[in-house]
Design an enzyme around this catalytic site. Structure first.
Site, short mmCIF file in Angstrom:
data_model
loop_
_atom_site.label_atom_id
_atom_site.label_comp_id
_atom_site.label_asym_id
_atom_site.label_seq_id
_atom_site.Cartn_x
_atom_site.Cartn_y
_atom_site.Cartn_z
N VAL A 92 0.85 -1.20 0.00
CA VAL A 92 0.00 0.00 0.00
C VAL A 92 0.89 1.25 0.00
CG1 VAL A 92 -1.79 1.29 1.21
CG2 VAL A 92 -1.81 -1.23 1.24
N GLY A 93 0.75 2.06 -1.01
CA GLY A 93 1.51 3.30 -1.08
C GLY A 93 0.80 4.34 -1.93
N VAL A 94 1.01 5.60 -1.60
CA VAL A 94 0.42 6.70 -2.36
C VAL A 94 1.54 7.63 -2.82
CG1 VAL A 94 -1.14 8.69 -2.29
CG2 VAL A 94 -1.76 6.57 -1.10
N GLY A 98 -7.96 11.27 -1.23
CA GLY A 98 -8.89 10.15 -1.20
C GLY A 98 -8.38 8.90 -1.88
N LEU A 111 -5.99 6.67 -0.88
CA LEU A 111 -5.89 5.54 0.05
C LEU A 111 -7.27 5.04 0.43
CD1 LEU A 111 -4.28 3.65 1.87
CD2 LEU A 111 -4.27 5.45 3.61
N TYR A 115 -4.42 3.08 10.09
CA TYR A 115 -5.46 2.15 9.67
C TYR A 115 -6.63 1.98 10.63
CZ TYR A 115 -2.34 1.07 5.86
OH TYR A 115 -1.56 1.19 4.74
N PHE A 124 4.70 -9.19 5.41
CA PHE A 124 4.26 -9.45 4.03
C PHE A 124 3.96 -8.13 3.33
CE2 PHE A 124 0.77 -10.03 7.07
CZ PHE A 124 -0.16 -9.12 6.63
#
Length: 418
Positions: free
Chosen positions: A82-84, A92, A94, A123, A418
């Site tokens: 997960v990366g932006v 928006g 993510l 999270y 992971f």
């Protein structure tokens, strides 16, 4: 331009993964790492957000089976990569990826989603609670001794490790034997992941650029009666000062099927020449090492969050595990991000099994999906969450009943990232 969220195509992987590297500081991974993670990528479970020709965000999941209290292996989506892009934060990206991933997890019938967080504050707003912790121990082996119990079946001064043989092996040569030990350990501790095809290569990943002055990876096997009963994988980081050698044993992982094998492995690591310390970066918070040392203060134990978990399907998830004591409670659950979970659920269960279904009965406890995620594996008590104001007791006695039932006999733990 309008941003476009779509499933990852194989031809786009390099660009997609490059955005992930950029989001994590821009340092490219080694070819060895990139090759392994490309092989493990599930393209049908991976998504990206494109802004014209640029990848604005990346995310995906693995299909895991995770041990839960009671020993069952439950399908769990391992949310990952997960990366932006730095230019697209707070737009928006993510949130849209998290929503898409969780809807896909629900459609596939996986009751749980799990992840490890680069920053623990991210999270919770998506319904994830911290379900496991790990300890990092820096053991001063020049001052700390192992206190290994004597074997009560032996009348002389023999120790419990005397029947265990320690043997060095090349990590690749020992891969199958280590995996057999690991597979037998999985169901004994909540949070452990059954290895999927290809994942046995992850513990052996050892790029030269990431060793930080340490040796190549070593492996030592513990054997008893011709059977492998444990292993440790480690490296040595040499160091010298004016007094002599001050090397460090960098422990990658250690698993054992018996107390004797575990003690024998630790005794071997404590006794390695030219070293005066062990860095163990990820151990369960109740690891037996803490009971084998004579001076816990010189082990410099630090606790950190590890696995973040959310219930994607409250009913199926709560029915998939067992409970340490009989429990019959109605949970009033709020879940703004996965609204299909919102409502009242009656949980009835014990050490043999459980059921969880929607009900119109009056609620006994009120909590959000985040709190359920934190308590699910039995490492965080509902009573502790209530003490922080995150769980409300609506029927007297319900909190104590549920807190005891949810707890695990051993601390949950995630064996690898992971």
């Amino acid at each position: 331009m309008t941003m476009d969220l779509r499933v990852l195509r194989q031809a786009d992987w390099d660009q997609w993964y490059g955005t992930l590297e950029l989001a994590f500081g821009g340092v490219p991974e080694t070819p060895e790492e990139r090759t392994l993670w490309r092989e493990l990528t599930r393209f049908d479970r991976s998504i990206g957000v494109w802004d014209g020709p640029d990848v604005a965000g990346s995310a995906g999941s693995f299909a895991f089976r995770m041990a839960v209290p009671g020993g069952s292996l439950v399908p769990a989506a391992g949310v990952t990569m997960v990366g932006v892009r730095p230019t697209h934060r707070r737009r928006g990206v993510l949130t849209s990826m998290m929503r898409h991933l969780l809807e896909g997890v629900r459609d596939r019938g996986e009751p749980l989603a799990v992840l490890t967080a680069s920053e623990p504050g991210i999270y919770g707003r998506f319904g994830y609670g911290i379900a496991t912790h790990r300890i990092h121990a820096r053991v001063d082996t020049s001052r700390v001794r192992l206190v290994i119990p004597e074997d009560p079946s032996v009348t002389d001064t023999s120790y419990a490790t005397d029947g265990v043989r320690i043997r060095l092996s090349a990590p690749e040569d020992a891969r199958a034997a280590c995996e057999e030990v690991y597979a037998r350990r999985v169901t004994t501790r909540p949070g452990m992941l059954a290895r999927q095809p290809g994942w046995d290569a992850v513990p052996l990943l050892d790029p030269v650029d990431k060793r930080d002055g340490a040796s190549p990876l070593n492996c030592v096997l513990a054997e008893a009666d011709g059977e492998t009963v444990g292993y440790a994988r480690y490296a040595i980081r040499p160091s010298w000062d004016r007094h002599g050698p001050r090397g460090t044993v960098v422990l990658r992982d250690l698993e054992a099927l018996t107390p004797a094998a575990r003690a024998a492995l630790w005794r071997y690591l404590f006794g390695l020449d030219l070293t005066s310390g062990i860095d163990a970066f990820s151990l369960p918070v109740d690891d037996p090492l803490l009971q084998l040392v004579d001076d816990i203060r010189r082990c410099d134990v630090q606790v950190a969050d590890q696995l973040h978990l959310r219930l994607v399907d409250v009913g199926d998830a709560l029915a998939a595990r067992t409970y340490a004591a009989p429990v019959d409670v109605v949970l009033d659950v709020t879940d703004a991000f996965c609204p299909w979970n919102t409502g009242r659920w009656r949980l009835t269960g014990d050490a043999k099994g459980a059921t969880c279904a929607r009900t119109r009965d009056a609620a006994d406890l009120a909590l959000s999906a985040r709190e359920l995620g934190a308590a699910y594996l039995g490492g965080t008590s509902l009573a502790a969450l209530a003490g922080a104001g995150r769980v409300r007791e609506l029927r007297e006695g319900a909190l104590a009943e549920a807190s005891v039932a949810f707890m695990s006999a051993v601390a949950p733990w995630l064996p690898h990232g992971f």
